[in-house]
Design an enzyme around this catalytic site. Structure first.
Site, PDB file in Angstrom:
ATOM      1  N   PHE A   1     -71.402  -9.192  23.616  1.00  0.00           N
ATOM      2  CA  PHE A   1     -71.320  -7.800  24.309  1.00  0.00           C
ATOM      3  C   PHE A   1     -72.126  -7.819  25.633  1.00  0.00           C
ATOM      4  O   PHE A   1     -72.935  -8.544  25.713  1.00  0.00           O
ATOM      5  CB  PHE A   1     -71.270  -6.534  23.573  1.00  0.00           C
ATOM      6  CG  PHE A   1     -72.487  -6.304  23.052  1.00  0.00           C
ATOM      7  CD1 PHE A   1     -73.218  -7.064  21.900  1.00  0.00           C
ATOM      8  CD2 PHE A   1     -73.382  -5.092  23.539  1.00  0.00           C
ATOM      9  CE1 PHE A   1     -74.358  -6.677  21.551  1.00  0.00           C
ATOM     10  CE2 PHE A   1     -74.370  -4.788  23.109  1.00  0.00           C
ATOM     11  CZ  PHE A   1     -75.034  -5.631  22.251  1.00  0.00           C
TER      12      PHE A   1
ATOM     13  N   ASP B   1     -83.363   0.871  19.674  1.00  0.00           N
ATOM     14  CA  ASP B   1     -82.893   1.042  21.251  1.00  0.00           C
ATOM     15  C   ASP B   1     -83.103  -0.337  21.897  1.00  0.00           C
ATOM     16  O   ASP B   1     -84.221  -0.801  21.562  1.00  0.00           O
ATOM     17  CB  ASP B   1     -83.786   2.099  21.869  1.00  0.00           C
ATOM     18  CG  ASP B   1     -83.178   2.395  23.327  1.00  0.00           C
ATOM     19  OD1 ASP B   1     -82.041   3.113  23.081  1.00  0.00           O
ATOM     20  OD2 ASP B   1     -83.828   2.701  24.136  1.00  0.00           O
TER      21      ASP B   1
ATOM     22  N   ASN C   1     -72.932   3.617  16.277  1.00  0.00           N
ATOM     23  CA  ASN C   1     -72.060   2.476  16.574  1.00  0.00           C
ATOM     24  C   ASN C   1     -71.616   1.706  15.448  1.00  0.00           C
ATOM     25  O   ASN C   1     -72.343   1.161  14.722  1.00  0.00           O
ATOM     26  CB  ASN C   1     -73.249   1.786  17.457  1.00  0.00           C
ATOM     27  CG  ASN C   1     -72.524   0.455  17.769  1.00  0.00           C
ATOM     28  OD1 ASN C   1     -72.045  -0.047  17.171  1.00  0.00           O
ATOM     29  ND2 ASN C   1     -72.963  -0.029  19.385  1.00  0.00           N
TER      30      ASN C   1
HETATM   31  P1  IMP Z   1     -78.443  -0.502  22.710  1.00  0.00           P
HETATM   32  O1  IMP Z   1     -79.478   0.506  22.723  1.00  0.00           O
HETATM   33  O2  IMP Z   1     -78.452  -1.520  21.643  1.00  0.00           O
HETATM   34  O3  IMP Z   1     -77.201   0.528  22.249  1.00  0.00           O
HETATM   35  O4  IMP Z   1     -78.403  -1.094  23.970  1.00  0.00           O
HETATM   36  C1  IMP Z   1     -78.071  -0.594  25.232  1.00  0.00           C
HETATM   37  C2  IMP Z   1     -77.470  -1.582  26.019  1.00  0.00           C
HETATM   38  O5  IMP Z   1     -78.166  -2.728  26.334  1.00  0.00           O
HETATM   39  C3  IMP Z   1     -76.047  -2.141  25.675  1.00  0.00           C
HETATM   40  O6  IMP Z   1     -74.796  -1.215  26.141  1.00  0.00           O
HETATM   41  C4  IMP Z   1     -75.818  -3.359  26.541  1.00  0.00           C
HETATM   42  O7  IMP Z   1     -75.377  -3.142  27.712  1.00  0.00           O
HETATM   43  C5  IMP Z   1     -77.490  -3.770  26.632  1.00  0.00           C
HETATM   44  N1  IMP Z   1     -77.719  -4.725  25.295  1.00  0.00           N
HETATM   45  C6  IMP Z   1     -78.545  -4.495  24.342  1.00  0.00           C
HETATM   46  N2  IMP Z   1     -78.477  -5.478  23.505  1.00  0.00           N
HETATM   47  C7  IMP Z   1     -77.648  -6.297  23.902  1.00  0.00           C
HETATM   48  C8  IMP Z   1     -77.232  -7.812  23.581  1.00  0.00           C
HETATM   49  O8  IMP Z   1     -77.734  -8.408  22.660  1.00  0.00           O
HETATM   50  N3  IMP Z   1     -76.636  -8.464  24.356  1.00  0.00           N
HETATM   51  C9  IMP Z   1     -76.056  -7.944  25.551  1.00  0.00           C
HETATM   52  N4  IMP Z   1     -76.485  -6.737  26.020  1.00  0.00           N
HETATM   53  C10 IMP Z   1     -77.044  -5.903  25.193  1.00  0.00           C
END
Ligand code: IMP
Length: 193
Positions: free
Chosen positions: A151, A70, A10
């Site tokens: 986001f 995660d 990412n």
């Molecule tokens: P990741 O594991 O950080 O990629 O997060 C997985 C999913 O959780 C993301 O695609 C968002 O939909 C949601 N998410 C995680 N962190 C945030 C945040 O700080 N704000 C809003 N959505 C979040």
């Protein structure tokens, strides 16, 4: 300088993490730097398990100490789901607005507004040796979709003691209180001791 691998593809996260690590004495690498593109299946039931799957994978592939994160949102009216399935849950709807409206409906039906975001970071420093750092931010689901920063679920999450959604806060203000920055700060504290 010690090498450290951040297991992520990412771009935004890599930029953010590299910025934070600039002042520390680490040679921080990402998957791009090592030409690794394949990622393991995130088959865990918890944030901790998924972060560990990724950091173990990075260490096993490269022999370099590796960390991975995660995160997701847990909503009381959805029995504290979608959790580890946060990304997939959002993508299952036609668009974000439809998803958020369905969350509003579950809150109306249950009368339960609480929610939290959680990040788990796993740092694998040796085969079969990993350490977990957790960060959480508590709050509630808003009544309306508000704000354009951030986001994911930011436009419907109001942190405790605030009256604005995370998407109404600047990136700098969000980073001061976010689940992700709490977990990253714990990791940095550990690494710098
Ligand atoms: P990741 O594991 O950080 O990629 O997060 C997985 C999913 O959780 C993301 O695609 C968002 O939909 C949601 N998410 C995680 N962190 C945030 C945040 O700080 N704000 C809003 N959505 C979040």
């Amino acid at each position: 300088m010690k090498q450290l691998l951040f297991f992520s593809n990412n771009k935004n996260k890599i930029i953010e993490i590299k910025k934070i690590f600039k002042k520390f004495n680490f040679d921080l690498l990402s998957l791009n730097d090592l030409n690794i593109s394949e990622e393991p299946e995130e088959s865990g039931q918890t944030f901790e398990e998924n972060a560990k799957i990724k950091s173990d994978h990075g260490f096993n592939k490269t022999g370099i100490p590796c960390f991975a994160d995660d995160s997701g949102i847990c909503i009381e009216s959805l029995n504290w789901k979608p959790g580890v399935l946060s990304k997939r849950f959002l993508n299952n709807f036609k668009n974000k607005e439809v998803c958020f409206k369905s969350i509003f409906k579950s809150i109306k039906n249950s009368g339960k507004q609480n929610a939290y975001f959680k990040t788990s970071i796993s740092l694998t420093i040796n085969k079969n040796q990993n350490i977990i750092f957790n960060g959480k931010i508590y709050g509630r689901i808003s009544e309306q979709i508000k704000g354009s920063f951030g986001f994911g679920y930011d436009p419907i999450f109001i942190p405790k003691n605030y009256n604005k959604t995370l998407a109404e806060l600047s990136t700098k203000d969000k980073n001061e209180i976010s689940h992700r920055s709490i977990a990253v700060n714990k990791l940095i504290n550990f690494l710098s001791n």
